[in-house]
Design a protein around this motif. Structure first.
Motif, PDB file in Angstrom:
ATOM      1  N   GLU A   1     -15.891   1.590  14.301  1.00 13.56           N
ATOM      2  CA  GLU A   1     -17.237   1.857  13.802  1.00 13.56           C
ATOM      3  C   GLU A   1     -17.316   1.654  12.294  1.00 13.56           C
ATOM      4  OE1 GLU A   1     -18.313   5.740  15.122  1.00 13.56           O
ATOM      5  OE2 GLU A   1     -18.917   5.050  17.124  1.00 13.56           O
ATOM      6  N   LYS A   2     -16.234   1.957  11.597  1.00 12.24           N
ATOM      7  CA  LYS A   2     -16.252   1.762  10.144  1.00 12.24           C
ATOM      8  C   LYS A   2     -16.371   0.282   9.808  1.00 12.24           C
ATOM      9  CE  LYS A   2     -14.413   3.268   5.833  1.00 12.24           C
ATOM     10  NZ  LYS A   2     -13.556   4.217   5.113  1.00 12.24           N
ATOM     11  N   MET A   3     -15.715  -0.560  10.613  1.00  9.77           N
ATOM     12  CA  MET A   3     -15.725  -1.998  10.342  1.00  9.77           C
ATOM     13  C   MET A   3     -16.973  -2.670  10.892  1.00  9.77           C
ATOM     14  SD  MET A   3     -13.627  -4.009   8.750  1.00  9.77           S
ATOM     15  CE  MET A   3     -14.731  -5.241   8.081  1.00  9.77           C
ATOM     16  N   GLN A   4     -17.448  -2.235  12.077  1.00 10.79           N
ATOM     17  CA  GLN A   4     -18.568  -2.894  12.759  1.00 10.79           C
ATOM     18  C   GLN A   4     -19.905  -2.204  12.511  1.00 10.79           C
ATOM     19  OE1 GLN A   4     -17.991  -5.773  14.225  1.00 10.79           O
ATOM     20  NE2 GLN A   4     -15.798  -5.536  13.891  1.00 10.79           N
TER      21      GLN A   4
ATOM     22  N   ARG B   1     -18.972   0.996   1.692  1.00  9.08           N
ATOM     23  CA  ARG B   1     -17.833   1.603   2.357  1.00  9.08           C
ATOM     24  C   ARG B   1     -16.531   1.048   1.782  1.00  9.08           C
ATOM     25  NH1 ARG B   1     -19.387   1.905   8.821  1.00  9.08           N
ATOM     26  NH2 ARG B   1     -21.493   2.732   8.523  1.00  9.08           N
ATOM     27  N   VAL B   2     -15.490   1.850   1.847  1.00  7.09           N
ATOM     28  CA  VAL B   2     -14.163   1.388   1.467  1.00  7.09           C
ATOM     29  C   VAL B   2     -13.605   0.600   2.643  1.00  7.09           C
ATOM     30  CG1 VAL B   2     -11.818   2.067   0.834  1.00  7.09           C
ATOM     31  CG2 VAL B   2     -13.779   3.330  -0.089  1.00  7.09           C
ATOM     32  N   LEU B   3     -13.384  -0.713   2.424  1.00  6.64           N
ATOM     33  CA  LEU B   3     -12.967  -1.610   3.499  1.00  6.64           C
ATOM     34  C   LEU B   3     -12.043  -2.692   2.955  1.00  6.64           C
ATOM     35  CD1 LEU B   3     -16.409  -2.335   5.231  1.00  6.64           C
ATOM     36  CD2 LEU B   3     -14.579  -0.906   6.173  1.00  6.64           C
ATOM     37  N   PRO B   4     -11.204  -3.273   3.811  1.00  6.52           N
ATOM     38  CA  PRO B   4     -10.532  -4.510   3.425  1.00  6.52           C
ATOM     39  C   PRO B   4     -11.575  -5.629   3.385  1.00  6.52           C
ATOM     40  CG  PRO B   4      -9.451  -3.461   5.314  1.00  6.52           C
ATOM     41  CD  PRO B   4     -10.775  -2.808   5.138  1.00  6.52           C
ATOM     42  N   SER B   5     -11.533  -6.466   2.362  1.00  4.03           N
ATOM     43  CA  SER B   5     -12.490  -7.567   2.286  1.00  4.03           C
ATOM     44  C   SER B   5     -11.868  -8.893   2.715  1.00  4.03           C
ATOM     45  CB  SER B   5     -13.043  -7.701   0.864  1.00  4.03           C
ATOM     46  OG  SER B   5     -11.992  -7.979  -0.051  1.00  4.03           O
ATOM     47  N   GLN B   6     -10.586  -8.849   3.088  1.00  5.60           N
ATOM     48  CA  GLN B   6      -9.915 -10.064   3.531  1.00  5.60           C
ATOM     49  C   GLN B   6      -9.011  -9.773   4.718  1.00  5.60           C
ATOM     50  OE1 GLN B   6      -6.402 -12.218   1.505  1.00  5.60           O
ATOM     51  NE2 GLN B   6      -8.193 -13.335   0.741  1.00  5.60           N
ATOM     52  N   PHE B   7      -9.013 -10.690   5.691  1.00  8.26           N
ATOM     53  CA  PHE B   7      -8.165 -10.570   6.874  1.00  8.26           C
ATOM     54  C   PHE B   7      -7.415 -11.881   7.085  1.00  8.26           C
ATOM     55  CE2 PHE B   7     -11.539  -7.517   7.340  1.00  8.26           C
ATOM     56  CZ  PHE B   7     -10.890  -6.388   7.802  1.00  8.26           C
ATOM     57  N   GLU B   8      -6.140 -11.761   7.419  1.00 11.99           N
ATOM     58  CA  GLU B   8      -5.280 -12.925   7.585  1.00 11.99           C
ATOM     59  C   GLU B   8      -4.643 -12.902   8.969  1.00 11.99           C
ATOM     60  OE1 GLU B   8      -1.613 -14.969   5.061  1.00 11.99           O
ATOM     61  OE2 GLU B   8      -1.916 -12.803   4.987  1.00 11.99           O
ATOM     62  N   ILE B   9      -4.787 -14.002   9.702  1.00 17.26           N
ATOM     63  CA  ILE B   9      -4.191 -14.129  11.027  1.00 17.26           C
ATOM     64  C   ILE B   9      -3.029 -15.121  10.949  1.00 17.26           C
ATOM     65  CG2 ILE B   9      -4.529 -15.111  13.326  1.00 17.26           C
ATOM     66  CD1 ILE B   9      -5.675 -12.491  13.371  1.00 17.26           C
TER      67      ILE B   9
ATOM     68  N   ILE C   1     -14.795 -11.356   3.584  1.00 14.66           N
ATOM     69  CA  ILE C   1     -16.135 -10.787   3.722  1.00 14.66           C
ATOM     70  C   ILE C   1     -16.820 -10.884   2.366  1.00 14.66           C
ATOM     71  CG2 ILE C   1     -17.493  -8.753   4.301  1.00 14.66           C
ATOM     72  CD1 ILE C   1     -15.134  -7.779   5.973  1.00 14.66           C
ATOM     73  N   GLU C   2     -17.855 -11.709   2.282  1.00 16.15           N
ATOM     74  CA  GLU C   2     -18.581 -11.877   1.022  1.00 16.15           C
ATOM     75  C   GLU C   2     -19.607 -10.765   0.818  1.00 16.15           C
ATOM     76  OE1 GLU C   2     -17.489 -14.123  -0.966  1.00 16.15           O
ATOM     77  OE2 GLU C   2     -16.150 -15.044   0.520  1.00 16.15           O
ATOM     78  N   SER C   3     -20.253 -10.355   1.906  1.00 14.18           N
ATOM     79  CA  SER C   3     -21.205  -9.245   1.849  1.00 14.18           C
ATOM     80  C   SER C   3     -21.368  -8.684   3.256  1.00 14.18           C
ATOM     81  CB  SER C   3     -22.560  -9.690   1.297  1.00 14.18           C
ATOM     82  OG  SER C   3     -23.195 -10.605   2.186  1.00 14.18           O
ATOM     83  N   ILE C   4     -21.757  -7.415   3.330  1.00 12.88           N
ATOM     84  CA  ILE C   4     -21.957  -6.791   4.638  1.00 12.88           C
ATOM     85  C   ILE C   4     -22.938  -5.635   4.511  1.00 12.88           C
ATOM     86  CG2 ILE C   4     -19.990  -5.207   4.432  1.00 12.88           C
ATOM     87  CD1 ILE C   4     -19.443  -5.783   7.455  1.00 12.88           C
ATOM     88  N   GLU C   5     -23.809  -5.506   5.494  1.00 13.91           N
ATOM     89  CA  GLU C   5     -24.746  -4.387   5.590  1.00 13.91           C
ATOM     90  C   GLU C   5     -24.516  -3.684   6.923  1.00 13.91           C
ATOM     91  OE1 GLU C   5     -28.952  -5.309   4.068  1.00 13.91           O
ATOM     92  OE2 GLU C   5     -28.187  -7.279   4.685  1.00 13.91           O
ATOM     93  N   PHE C   6     -24.627  -2.371   6.900  1.00 14.00           N
ATOM     94  CA  PHE C   6     -24.384  -1.602   8.110  1.00 14.00           C
ATOM     95  C   PHE C   6     -25.657  -0.901   8.588  1.00 14.00           C
ATOM     96  CE2 PHE C   6     -20.196  -1.755   6.061  1.00 14.00           C
ATOM     97  CZ  PHE C   6     -19.428  -2.257   7.107  1.00 14.00           C
TER      98      PHE C   6
END
Length: 254
Positions: free
Chosen positions: A37-40, A209-217, A231-236
């Protein structure tokens, strides 16, 4: 000792173990729920992202916008590069669709395509469309605690439920104890082999929110390639009507 006392002595430890096990399982599921929920977003999210696909001989860059609502709806619009701009992907309940404006064709994605790479990346179609739910489609077990990048994390194992139509045979998650951030995720195939690892980087305040702004696979069998999403920008929790997630909207959205 009376017969009743002996019976209670036999039953009570078993009941206690069952209660503790149930509580731990519930705690693990709640930890995963909070992280998801924090991420989505608790209700919805709108995000602008960029993706870099790195291969030994070349590199590709993509940009896209993503809308989600709960676990039932997701829409992804590719905004760059020009040759892929306008491609749209839709998840509505358990159905997935792709609209390609260059050939004016709508394609329904079968379940067999969920494990394939999205737009040639190391993220699967399932990752991009959030077809499966890490909260509802898995049984969660709290295994202990470990450090990831100096962060104290819960280590949780996810095994799919019998009725779940999911890509992975097992998922291992490292979620921070303070902010419920998914710092590391390992995905295993149905035979129990590690398929890929997802790492989170650049923790910052984004979208309030405090979040990671980058994900690496990183694929397990191809350590010289990877996919990086920023993640350049995000709204919840932005109001989005269910009707937004439609095939008609896929063709109109810009």
């Amino acid at each position: 000792m009376t017969r009743i006392a002996k019976l209670l002595k036999t039953i009570i430890p078993g009941v206690f173990i069952f209660m503790v096990t149930a509580a731990v399982a519930q705690d693990a599921k709640e930890i995963v729920r909070k992280a998801d929920e924090k991420m989505q977003g608790e209700e919805s999210s709108i995000a602008v992202m960029t993706m870099t696909i790195k291969r030994p001989t070349y590199q590709r860059n993509l940009a896209f916008k993503n809308w989600t609502k709960g676990s039932s709806y997701a829409m992804t619009l590719v905004t760059a590069p020009a040759r892929e701009k306008g491609q749209t992907f839709l998840k509505r309940d358990r159905e997935m669709w792709n609209w390609n404006p260059r050939i004016s064709r709508m394609i329904k994605l079968p379940p067999s395509m969920m494990s394939q790479g999205w737009m040639g990346s190391d993220f699967t179609n399932d990752d991009a469309l959030k077809k499966s739910s890490i909260v509802e489609d898995y049984v969660h077990t709290l295994l202990g605690e470990e450090k990831v990048d100096r962060q104290y994390c819960y280590l949780i194992r996810l095994i799919p439920t019998e009725e779940a139509a999911v890509v992975w045979g097992k998922v291992m998650m490292w979620i921070t104890k303070d902010e419920y951030l998914q710092m590391k995720v390992e995905y295993y195939d149905e035979d129990g082999y590690l398929a890929k690892t997802e790492l989170a980087h650049n923790i910052s305040t984004i979208g309030g929110r405090v979040l990671p702004s980058q994900f690496e696979i990183i694929p397990a069998d191809k350590p010289d390639q990877r996919t990086i999403v920023n993640i350049e920008s995000i709204e919840f929790n932005v109001p989005i009507d269910d009707s937004f997630f439609s095939q008609q909207q896929m063709k109109r959205i810009r």
